[in-house]
Design an enzyme around this catalytic site. Structure first.
Site, mmCIF file in Angstrom:
data_model
loop_
_atom_site.group_PDB
_atom_site.id
_atom_site.type_symbol
_atom_site.label_atom_id
_atom_site.label_comp_id
_atom_site.label_asym_id
_atom_site.label_seq_id
_atom_site.Cartn_x
_atom_site.Cartn_y
_atom_site.Cartn_z
ATOM 1 N N SER A 120 5.630 -3.833 -6.083
ATOM 2 C CA SER A 120 6.006 -2.853 -7.106
ATOM 3 C C SER A 120 5.553 -1.454 -6.734
ATOM 4 O O SER A 120 4.729 -1.244 -5.832
ATOM 5 C CB SER A 120 5.424 -3.227 -8.469
ATOM 6 O OG SER A 120 4.123 -2.687 -8.642
ATOM 7 N N VAL A 121 6.056 -0.491 -7.481
ATOM 8 C CA VAL A 121 5.693 0.916 -7.335
ATOM 9 C C VAL A 121 4.206 1.146 -7.575
ATOM 10 O O VAL A 121 3.621 2.119 -7.070
ATOM 11 C CB VAL A 121 6.546 1.776 -8.291
ATOM 12 C CG1 VAL A 121 6.202 1.483 -9.745
ATOM 13 C CG2 VAL A 121 6.397 3.271 -7.997
ATOM 14 N N LYS A 122 3.555 0.255 -8.307
ATOM 15 C CA LYS A 122 2.162 0.474 -8.697
ATOM 16 C C LYS A 122 1.178 0.308 -7.534
ATOM 17 O O LYS A 122 0.019 0.694 -7.661
ATOM 18 C CB LYS A 122 1.787 -0.471 -9.834
ATOM 19 C CG LYS A 122 2.587 -0.250 -11.119
ATOM 20 C CD LYS A 122 2.334 1.118 -11.718
ATOM 21 C CE LYS A 122 2.961 1.230 -13.100
ATOM 22 N NZ LYS A 122 2.632 2.499 -13.765
ATOM 23 N N ASP A 123 1.634 -0.243 -6.419
ATOM 24 C CA ASP A 123 0.759 -0.288 -5.248
ATOM 25 C C ASP A 123 0.304 1.119 -4.856
ATOM 26 O O ASP A 123 -0.818 1.327 -4.383
ATOM 27 C CB ASP A 123 1.490 -0.903 -4.053
ATOM 28 C CG ASP A 123 1.687 -2.402 -4.176
ATOM 29 O OD1 ASP A 123 1.327 -2.965 -5.226
ATOM 30 O OD2 ASP A 123 2.205 -3.003 -3.227
#
Length: 416
Positions: free
Chosen positions: A52-55
């Site tokens: 995900s983008v949250k990495d």
């Protein structure tokens, strides 16, 4: 025709953290929305190693905490999350040798919870439907736990400037370079607001004419507050990872130029159709963002370019967005009329908003969250489904506090 290997330009990475960012930009097949003449490009964040983008923000926040001396060797990373930030933090923590403790609302998918545990995290599940400021709100629980654990550091993605900073330093520049500086709109859902704030700020500094479009589910406070400047009462919605019940410091109202509101049914329908028709397998919040992106593209017209951020994969939502039973139970798919139903329909599509006495407390908690039904009936399996009692969050918490295990059956826990 030649085929390039994805990631071939990276060479050999020495650490999983080296694979975060530099995600591809994918053109949406025009056949998916033939009435939309603008070019729709998808910033494909499922390509990150944690999915995900949250990495991106996980790495930035932990590195920032290390540099400031807030997180030291042997410490514990604590965060409240809808799942993806937790997975990113757990991945980074595991790679750098930290423990992780994640607080997650009970409406989140089991796949997300299992992913956190796979990284070795301790997971604390809190009620989803409590107001901001309530002691059991996941933000308050995370703050309290971080203060009570020696060596713990609370990431606080909602108030941490490294959240939007990560996107200002990475996501925005990547999109600008991949588009050779030619784009007309950037569209993203808002959870913490960090993605749209950091990315949007960078893009508008390069070209103030770029439209920065936020997307909200009905019931979230972002769009009403952006439009009126007044904080409304928050409502409920099923889509995960977007929307909020208060305004966090990580969101900058001034960066956003437009807002779209997309309901749960449209979000899930677009995500499911995207998988079926293009092979692009995304989560419900990606369906929300793409639905808004198609509206923006239709308004802008031919010769324009819209970039839509795709936060994560559909793999996190197999038991929800991609489960016809869950969709029917929650009113997102029509039920089969009784007159036309087959035996297979009756078995496969029966409502599941009930519990059996042999089922576990863990399942009971997840069923309450997934179905949005409080309390849930506990019924006998045979012969006639006799009502034996009801279960709600308060009673389950009482049983757990009294010594029951989440893996105990409902019937055995009641006898304690």
């Amino acid at each position: 025709m030649t085929t390039s290997l994805a990631g071939a330009n990276r060479g050999i990475a020495d650490n999983i953290l080296d694979l975060i960012g530099d995600t591809p930009l994918l053109r949406l097949p025009p056949s998916f929305a033939p009435g939309v003449e603008a070019e729709i490009l998808l910033k494909f964040e499922p390509a990150n190693p944690g999915g995900s983008v949250k990495d991106r923000i996980a790495l930035a926040m932990i590195r920032g905490a290390e540099e400031r001396g807030e997180l030291r060797p042997g410490g514990t990373v604590v965060e409240c999350t809808s799942g993806n930030t937790g997975a990113g933090l757990c991945l980074v923590a595991a790679a750098l040798g930290y423990r992780s403790l994640i607080v997650i609302p009970d409406k989140m998918s089991q796949e997300k919870i299992d992913t956190l545990r796979a990284f070795g995290a301790e997971v604390v599940i809190t009620p989803a439907h409590v107001p901001a400021g309530h002691p059991e709100h996941y933000l308050k629980v995370a703050e309290r736990l971080a203060a009570s654990i020696p060596g713990a550091w609370w990431a606080n993605q909602f108030g941490n400037p490294d959240n939007p900073g990560a996107h200002y330093r990475t996501t925005g520049p990547e999109i600008w370079a991949q588009c050779d500086g030619r784009l007309d709109a950037f569209v993203a859902g808002c959870g913490t607001g960090g993605t749209i704030t950091g990315t949007g700020r960078f893009l508008r500094e390069r070209n103030p004419a770029v439209r920065i479009v936020g997307v909200d589910p009905p019931g979230s406070v972002y769009e009403p507050y952006w439009r009126t400047g007044e904080l409304p009462a928050a409502g409920t919605y099923a889509v995960e990872g977007v929307g909020e019940d208060e305004i966090p410091d990580s969101w900058d109202r001034e960066v956003v130029t437009d807002y779209e509101v997309v309901d749960d049914a449209e979000s899930f329908a677009v995500a499911r159709r995207l998988a079926r028709e293009t092979g692009i397998f995304v989560g419900g919040s990606a369906g929300l963002a793409l639905a808004a992106g198609l509206r923006v593209g239709a308004r802008l017209g031919a010769g324009k370019r819209v970039v839509v951020l795709i936060p994560d994969s559909g793999k996190n939502y197999l038991t929800k967005v991609y489960d016809p039973d869950w969709l029917r139970d929650n009113g997102f798919l029509d039920r089969v009329p009784a007159a036309a139903a087959t035996v297979g329909d009756l078995v496969r599509r029966r409502p599941r908003a009930a519990l059996l006495p042999e089922e576990t407390l863990d399942l009971a908690w997840r069923q309450i969250a997934d179905r949005g039904v409080r309390p849930l009936p506990v019924v006998a399996a045979r012969p006639d489904g006799e009502l034996l009692g009801v279960a709600d969050e308060d009673r389950l918490l009482e049983l757990l506090a009294a010594g029951s295990s989440p893996q105990d059956s409902i019937s055995s826990a009641r006898r304690r």
